[in-house]
Design an enzyme around this catalytic site. Structure first.
Site, mmCIF file in Angstrom:
data_model
loop_
_atom_site.group_PDB
_atom_site.id
_atom_site.type_symbol
_atom_site.label_atom_id
_atom_site.label_comp_id
_atom_site.label_asym_id
_atom_site.label_seq_id
_atom_site.Cartn_x
_atom_site.Cartn_y
_atom_site.Cartn_z
ATOM 1 N N HIS A 468 0.841 -1.205 0.000
ATOM 2 C CA HIS A 468 0.000 0.000 0.000
ATOM 3 C C HIS A 468 0.875 1.254 0.000
ATOM 4 O O HIS A 468 0.737 2.119 0.846
ATOM 5 C CB HIS A 468 -0.895 0.026 1.249
ATOM 6 N N GLN A 469 1.754 1.385 -0.959
ATOM 7 C CA GLN A 469 2.670 2.527 -0.956
ATOM 8 C C GLN A 469 1.928 3.814 -1.333
ATOM 9 O O GLN A 469 1.137 3.838 -2.265
ATOM 10 C CB GLN A 469 3.820 2.273 -1.923
#
Length: 534
Positions: A468-469
Site C-alpha cells: 500500500h505505498q
C-alpha cells in the site's frame, strides 16, 4: 455508468488498434490503475473530449486476474512491477519486495479486492492539509455514494447504490471468518455489519470484509469504469506503453514521451496531462522530467524545470506481521482468502484506529529470517500498522528510463511504530488463541509466546508489506507539498497528479477505494476547469 459484467475481461485486440493512434488529444492520462481508470472514464463520458489512457503493462485477459483466488500467482510476474526496497535497519537490514500492479486495472487487477474507505479522521485531516473542505469526510461520503453499487443493508447517508463499483460482503463466509468476529466480541471489540459505515467513524471494530467480487469474478476498477466506454471513438487505450518523461514548453506540460513497441513516441495534450502512475513511478517520471529536488536533479544532470523538494519524500506503507495457526483439518478458502477485517487502537487515547488486521484463510509463510515453519494447512492474521509514523524516501539512481528508483521505506524506524506493533501482535495472539477458534485450530505456529525482546526480534524479522505505498507527492500547503487542493503540481501548468502519491498520509485500511475517490475528485476538478459535462 453501468459496466457490462459479461465482458469484464477482454484481450488487447478489443482495445484501440495500435497503428491508428494519432498524436494529439485533449487529455492524456498516464496509468490505468484505481485512479487513472476513473479519470479517463469520467473525462471520456462527455463525448466531446478526446482522451488517451496509457498503460505500461498488458491486458487483463488472464485467469489469474479474473479468478479472485489466484491473486498470489501474479506476484513476481509481468503483472507486477516487482519493486524492492533498500535494506532497512528497522528490519534487521532486510529488503522488502514491494509489489505493484502492472497492466490494465493496475493494483485492482492483482490485489486482494478489499474495499476499505478510510477513516473519517483520515479525510478530515486531508481537508485540513489542503485547506479545502471538499476533501473532508462529509464531502467524500458524497463521492462514495456516487461510486458504489453496495449490495448490503441500506445506509443512505453513507452508502451508494447504482454506481460503477460493485461492492459486496462474502455471501457464505468460512467458519474461520465467523470465529474471528466471535473472538473480537469476547474481548470487548464491537462487531459491525459493515467495516465501511459507522465503524470507520469511531474507535474501530470487527466486521466481515467488503470485496469487489461479482458472480465469483474479480471486478477491477478498469473493468468497472473504462471497459463500458471502449466503443466510444473519443477514448483511446494503449497498452504496453511506458511513459518515459513529460514534455514541457517552459513551465507548461504539453504532453508525454512514451516507449511503444520499443519506439519512442510523443503525444500532445491540448488541455491537461494527468499522472496516475502510483507512488513509485509518478515521482520517477516527475524527477526524470525535471520536477523535484533541485540538488538531486542536478546531481544526475537533469535540467530543472521546477524545484519541488517534496517529490519522493514522505513515503508510507502499511507494514504487517503474520501471526499463524495450524488447522485441525484442511479448511476451504473463500473469495480472495480475506473475509474478515479488524481495526483497533493500540492506545485508547488515540483519535482513530492504528491497528489493521486482515484475516487470511490460508497460512502465509513467514520470511525465512524468522526460522519459523509454516503449517501445510492453517490461517494467518495479516496484522499490522494502520497509521505508521515512519517515513521513507525515494531517490534517483540515474537520469534514464532503465535507472531504477531507490526505495528507502525506513520501516519501523520510529519508536511509536514498534510500540504499536507489540500491541498489535499481542492482540492478534489473544484473538487467535481464544475459545472461538478452538474447534478449528490445533496450535499457534507464529510467533508463539516470547518475552518483549523476543517479540521485537520477531517483528523486525517477520515484517512484510500490504503493498500500500502512498504519499510520495503529497497534497498540501507547506514547502514539501507537491500538489495543491486541486491536484495541480505546484509551479507547473497543465499537469495534475491523481493517485495514492497525493495522500498527505496513508489511509486507515486498504488503499484501492481511496484511490477511486482521488480519481473521481480529479475528474470533477478537470471537467469544471474545461467546462465538460458533469
Amino acid at each position: 455508468m453501468t459496466p457490462d459484467t459479461h465482458d469484464q475481461y477482454a484481450p488487447e485486440s478489443s482495445l484501440n488498434p495500435r497503428g491508428k493512434i494519432g498524436d494529439v488529444f485533449d487529455f492524456i492520462v498516464c496509468g490505468s490503475g484505481s485512479s487513472g481508470s476513473v479519470v479517463a472514464a469520467r473525462l471520456a463520458e462527455d463525448g466531446n473530449a478526446s482522451v488517451l489512457l496509457l498503460e505500461a503493462g498488458g491486458d487483463d485477459a488472464a485467469e489469474t486476474v479474473s479468478n479472485p483466488a489466484q491473486w498470489p500467482l501474479n506476484l513476481g510476474t509481468s503483472r507486477d512491477w516487482g519493486f524492492v526496497g533498500e535494506p532497512a535497519s528497522g528490519l534487521n537490514g532486510r529488503r522488502l519486495p514491494l509489489s505493484m500492479g502492472k497492466g490494465l486495472g493496475g493494483g485492482s487487477s492483482i490485489n486482494v479486492l478489499v474495499w476499505a474507505r478510510g477513516h473519517k479522521d483520515d479525510w478530515d485531516h486531508f481537508a485540513a492539509e489542503a485547506g479545502d473542505d471538499a476533501w473532508g469526510y462529509q464531502s467524500i461520503l458524497g463521492y462514495y455514494r456516487r461510486i458504489e453499487n453496495w449490495q448490503g443493508a441500506p445506509d443512505p447517508a453513507r452508502r451508494g447504490v447504482g454506481g460503477p463499483a460493485y461492492v459486496a460482503q462474502p455471501p457464505a463466509p468460512q467458519p474461520v471468518a465467523e470465529a474471528m468476529l466471535r473472538a473480537a466480541s469476547t474481548i470487548g471489540i464491537p462487531v459491525y455489519d459493515s467495516p465501511n459505515g459507522e465503524m470507520m467513524e469511531g474507535p474501530g471494530g470487527a466486521s466481515l470484509a467488503e470485496l469487489r467480487i461479482r458472480d465469483g469474478k474479480r471486478e477491477s476498477v478498469f473493468g468497472s469504469y473504462v471497459r463500458p466506454l471502449l466503443s466510444q471513438p473519443n477514448l483511446t487505450v494503449l497498452t504496453d506503453a511506458l511513459v518515459t518523461r513529460l514534455i514541457f514548453n517552459g513551465k507548461r506540460a504539453t504532453g508525454v514521451e512514451v516507449l511503444v513497441d520499443g519506439q519512442r513516441r510523443q503525444f500532445t495534450a491540448r488541455c491537461e496531462t494527468v499522472l496516475s502512475l502510483g507512488a513509485i513511478n509518478t515521482p520517477k517520471v516527475l524527477m526524470q522530467s525535471g520536477v523535484g529536488p533541485e540538488d538531486e536533479l542536478k546531481a544526475h544532470g537533469i535540467p530543472v524545470v521546477q524545484h519541488l523538494p517534496g517529490v519522493g519524500r514522505n513515503h508510507q506503507d502499511h507494514i504487517a506481521f503474520g501471526c499463524t495457526w495450524a488447522y485441525r483439518k484442511p479448511e476451504a478458502v473463500g473469495g480472495t482468502g480475506c473475509e474478515a477485517k479488524l481495526y483497533w487502537k493500540s492506545d485508547a487515547r488515540l483519535s482513530q484506529p492504528d491497528i489493521l488486521q486482515c484475516q487470511l484463510e490460508f497460512a502465509v509463510p513467514s520470511p525465512i529470517e524468522t526460522g519459523l515453519q509454516t503449517p501445510e494447512h492453517g490461517w494467518t492474521m495479516f496484522n499490522g500498522l494502520a497509521q505508521p509514523k515512519s517515513r521513507g524516501r525515494l531517490r534517483l539512481s540515474g537520469p534514464d528510463l532503465n535507472d531504477a528508483m531507490l526505495i528507502e521505506p525506513n520501516s519501523l524506524s520510529e519508536p511509536e511504530d514498534m510500540a504499536a506493533a507489540l500491541v498489535a501482535v499481542e492482540l492478534c495472539r489473544e484473538l487467535g488463541n481464544s475459545d472461538a477458534f478452538a474447534p478449528l485450530v490445533t496450535c499457534e505456529t507464529a510467533p508463539g509466546a516470547r518475552d518483549r525482546s523476543g517479540m521485537i526480534d520477531f517483528i523486525r524479522r517477520s515484517a512484510v508489506t500490504y503493498w500500500h505505498q502512498t504519499s510520495t507527492a503529497k497534497m498540501g500547503r507547506d514547502s514539501m507539498s507537491v500538489v495543491d487542493n486541486e491536484l495541480k503540481v505546484y509551479g507547473v501548468d497543465g499537469l495534475r497528479i491523481a493517485d495514492s502519491s497525493i495522500l498527505p498520509r496513508i489511509t486507515t485500511g486498504n488503499t484501492m477505494a481511496p484511490c477511486v475517490v482521488i480519481g473521481e475528485r480529479a475528474a470533477d476538478l478537470i471537467r469544471t476547469s474545461h467546462s465538460l459535462m458533469v
